[in-house]
Design an enzyme around this catalytic site. Structure first.
Site, mmCIF file in Angstrom:
data_model
loop_
_atom_site.group_PDB
_atom_site.id
_atom_site.type_symbol
_atom_site.label_atom_id
_atom_site.label_comp_id
_atom_site.label_asym_id
_atom_site.label_seq_id
_atom_site.Cartn_x
_atom_site.Cartn_y
_atom_site.Cartn_z
ATOM 1 N N THR A 1 12.248 -8.180 -10.589
ATOM 2 C CA THR A 1 11.842 -9.491 -10.667
ATOM 3 C C THR A 1 10.636 -9.622 -10.012
ATOM 4 O O THR A 1 10.556 -9.125 -8.719
ATOM 5 C CB THR A 1 13.029 -10.685 -10.546
ATOM 6 O OG1 THR A 1 13.837 -10.304 -11.385
ATOM 7 C CG2 THR A 1 12.390 -11.671 -10.587
ATOM 8 N N GLY B 1 0.800 -1.373 -0.024
ATOM 9 C CA GLY B 1 0.124 0.165 0.049
ATOM 10 C C GLY B 1 0.761 1.261 0.118
ATOM 11 O O GLY B 1 0.496 2.136 -0.751
ATOM 12 N N HIS C 1 -1.514 -7.687 2.461
ATOM 13 C CA HIS C 1 -1.645 -8.231 3.905
ATOM 14 C C HIS C 1 -2.724 -7.603 4.886
ATOM 15 O O HIS C 1 -2.912 -8.222 6.017
ATOM 16 C CB HIS C 1 -0.232 -8.121 4.818
ATOM 17 C CG HIS C 1 -0.194 -6.659 5.175
ATOM 18 N ND1 HIS C 1 -0.333 -6.243 6.479
ATOM 19 C CD2 HIS C 1 0.135 -5.493 4.709
ATOM 20 C CE1 HIS C 1 0.004 -4.929 6.514
ATOM 21 N NE2 HIS C 1 0.315 -4.504 5.323
ATOM 22 N N GLN D 1 -7.860 -0.367 3.284
ATOM 23 C CA GLN D 1 -8.760 -0.806 4.263
ATOM 24 C C GLN D 1 -10.022 -1.280 3.563
ATOM 25 O O GLN D 1 -10.866 -1.913 4.333
ATOM 26 C CB GLN D 1 -8.876 0.048 5.389
ATOM 27 C CG GLN D 1 -7.548 0.510 6.126
ATOM 28 C CD GLN D 1 -7.205 -0.447 6.959
ATOM 29 O OE1 GLN D 1 -7.947 -1.570 7.293
ATOM 30 N NE2 GLN D 1 -5.868 -0.327 7.311
ATOM 31 N N ASN E 1 -8.175 4.158 8.374
ATOM 32 C CA ASN E 1 -7.721 2.942 9.075
ATOM 33 C C ASN E 1 -8.021 2.953 10.648
ATOM 34 O O ASN E 1 -8.068 1.931 11.195
ATOM 35 C CB ASN E 1 -6.244 2.661 8.680
ATOM 36 C CG ASN E 1 -5.590 4.023 8.973
ATOM 37 O OD1 ASN E 1 -5.874 4.927 8.383
ATOM 38 N ND2 ASN E 1 -4.424 3.951 9.601
ATOM 39 N N CYS F 1 1.760 8.056 23.267
ATOM 40 C CA CYS F 1 2.617 7.003 23.919
ATOM 41 C C CYS F 1 2.704 5.809 22.952
ATOM 42 O O CYS F 1 4.071 5.408 23.080
ATOM 43 C CB CYS F 1 2.138 6.753 25.308
ATOM 44 S SG CYS F 1 2.644 7.723 26.361
ATOM 45 N N SER G 1 -3.406 -3.515 -1.008
ATOM 46 C CA SER G 1 -2.290 -4.172 -0.244
ATOM 47 C C SER G 1 -2.703 -5.548 0.048
ATOM 48 O O SER G 1 -3.777 -5.902 0.541
ATOM 49 C CB SER G 1 -1.820 -3.516 1.073
ATOM 50 O OG SER G 1 -1.136 -4.243 2.025
#
Lengths: 386, 141
Positions: free
Chosen positions: A237, A71, A201, A179, A151, A325, A199
């Site tokens: 490739t 992506g 995955h 997404q 997302n 965080c 994408s």
């Protein structure tokens, strides 16, 4: 301890059928698709078949699919390529404030190169205003890039209408559908989309592979220079095993789309309802309708997201947060700030994303543990008065 | 794992959580923008910290830093407690990721502000507080 994965928008496990489809292409049918010999020709054939399967997921023609590393590459390629090709026509690009960093940071790079970018605001649910979009279009606007589904908060933009506006104004339209693919029906023939990123995955395929849909007639320039692969537009490739896996994942996603959407939506609504009913001072981020079927995003007042994630992980629940965080940054997520959340509530956000292996029992387990964990953290918080 | 076992222990089983009613000193540092607010309460008898509790809004390392600080200063004299630095907090926790070091600074500062509060209320002076201005505590990351 049973581990429960509720972070499908981050990545998904490779499905068994996908892995099985890939395996022979590592060891037996390992040829380079550019080679003349039989090994190469077999690889070339499977490349063509795979391209058809990927195209089929979004109802594209196979010659409109270009394989990429994922992506991020697709987004980078689309934006930078369209900007360079059209720079003599204009230097203005329109996007939104809640895009993925692959888009936002590509825009920043283009700004340094002299392009001007308008970042559209979104409303409290994450939707852009079509009026704002129309007003933002100038004579020198060359590209609109608006993500299909956000997302973090799951907002599904009105891509069809955005496409109509883009076409009326003769502006190229790209959408980051990373997404969206496999989670909503996408038909590029019904959408005025010129470029679309997907994408592997995120849809139970392997990592490191994705695609850019480029509508026939849309001019792009190579992202990688080298050999003649991908119609000389993306050298290197071809990663045949990954492409085969991606194609298998697309095929499964297409076949199961209706069941997938209805199953996930039920679990999603159940989780939202149970948490909203059993915990005080919780906000559901993102829209009620037009929402990713597996996306749940809460903001719990008085507590901080990373602490929440660690406590959930301790009971085996994997989730994510838009807290500063967790990102190692000063600011909470740009998406949560853009929908108008204050710092105190944005820091307490929790994203749980449901997928094909989530079960009803997982939802009950999460609700039960969330009630306890949120209270434990609130009891520790100086902001909370019981 | 992001954190050491000691950090995780103090985060999962924090010591001395809560408020002290009628505390002799209270210190609060941090701000909501950064996502950390730390409040430390102390009870003092004969210049000895007899009790110390905390309330913290923040990430795992902020909670662990608060927890270990309360343990480290309980039973210490004020002068001893004022010698505690954020480096001691990090060391006692077995280390913190570099992006989380500010949590240990918050703990040191919250304790100092609490002691300053006590000293001010009781017209006391301590060598370790010389030059300390609670309004100058750096709350940024």
């Amino acid at each position: 301890m049973k581990r429960r994965y509720l972070d499908y928008s981050a990545t998904t496990p490779v499905k068994k059928e996908v892995l099985e489809a890939m395996i022979p292409y590592f060891t037996e049918t390992f040829g380079n698709a550019s080679s003349i010999h039989t090994f190469g020709q077999i690889a070339k054939e499977v490349l063509t078949e795979s391209r058809k399967k990927v195209a089929n997921l979004i109802n594209a023609n196979e010659n409109e699919i270009f394989f990429t590393s994922g992506g991020t590459e697709s987004d980078n390629w689309a934006l930078k390529s369209i900007a360079k090709v059209n720079k003599n026509k204009g230097k203005h690009i329109i996007t939104s404030k809640i895009e993925h960093h692959a888009i936002l940071h590509s825009c920043e790079t283009l700004e340094k190169e002299g392009f001007e970018v308008t970042y559209l605001d979104v409303d409290e649910y994450g939707f852009i205003s079509l009026e704002d979009l129309k007003n933002a279009i100038r004579k020198d606007t060359i590209l609109i890039s608006i993500m299909y589904i956000n997302n973090e908060i799951g907002t599904i933009q009105n891509i069809k209408e955005i496409g109509i506006i883009a076409k009326e104004n003769n502006v190229i339209f790209h959408t980051d559908a990373v997404q969206a693919a496999g989670n909503i029906e996408i038909d590029v023939k019904k959408l005025n989309v010129d470029l679309l990123s997907i994408s592997s995955h995120k849809i139970y395929g392997p990592k490191g592979i994705g695609a850019l849909f480029v509508k026939r007639g849309t001019r792009i320039i190579p992202f990688m220079d080298g050999g003649a692969q991908e119609k000389k537009k993306r050298a290197g490739t071809e990663n045949i095993p990954a492409i085969v896996g991606f194609a298998k994942a697309c095929e499964i996603a297409k076949e199961n789309l209706d069941d997938h959407i209805s199953k996930l939506s039920v679990l999603r609504d159940d989780l939202i309802e149970k948490v909203s009913n059993s915990i005080d001072d919780v906000k559901v981020n993102g829209p009620r309708d037009n929402r990713h079927p597996g996306n749940v995003n809460f903001a719990f007042k008085y507590i901080e997201g990373e602490a929440l994630l660690l406590m959930l992980d301790a009971v085996g629940v994997a989730a994510s947060s838009g807290s500063a965080c967790t990102a190692g940054s000063l600011e909470p997520s740009h998406v949560l700030m853009s929908i108008g959340l204050g710092h105190e509530i944005a820091h307490g956000s929790l994203r749980l994303t449901i997928g094909d292996f989530t079960e009803e029992e997982d939802i009950d387990f999460i609700v039960e543990n969330l009630i306890r964990i949120v209270q434990t953290l609130r009891d520790m918080s100086p902001l909370y008065e019981a | 794992m992001l954190y050491t076992d000691i950090v995780m222990d103090h985060f999962a089983n924090p010591r001395n959580v809560g408020e002290i009613k009628d505390a002799d000193g209270m210190g609060e540092v941090g701000n909501i923008q950064c996502g950390d607010i730390m409040r430390i309460y102390i009870s003092i008898e004969n210049d000895i910290i007899t009790d110390c509790k905390f309330k913290t809004f923040g990430c795992g390392s902020a909670i662990a830093s608060s927890s270990i600080t309360t343990e480290l200063v309980k039973g210490k004299t004020i002068d001893e407690a004022l010698e505690l630095t954020n480096k001691d907090v990090v060391q006692q926790l077995g280390g913190l990721p570099s992006v989380k070091i500010h949590c240990s600074v918050l703990a040191e500062d919250a304790l100092k502000v609490a002691i300053y509060d006590y000293a001010k209320k009781n017209n006391k002076t301590y060598k370790g507080l010389e030059g300390f201005d609670p309004n100058q505590v750096n709350h940024e990351h």
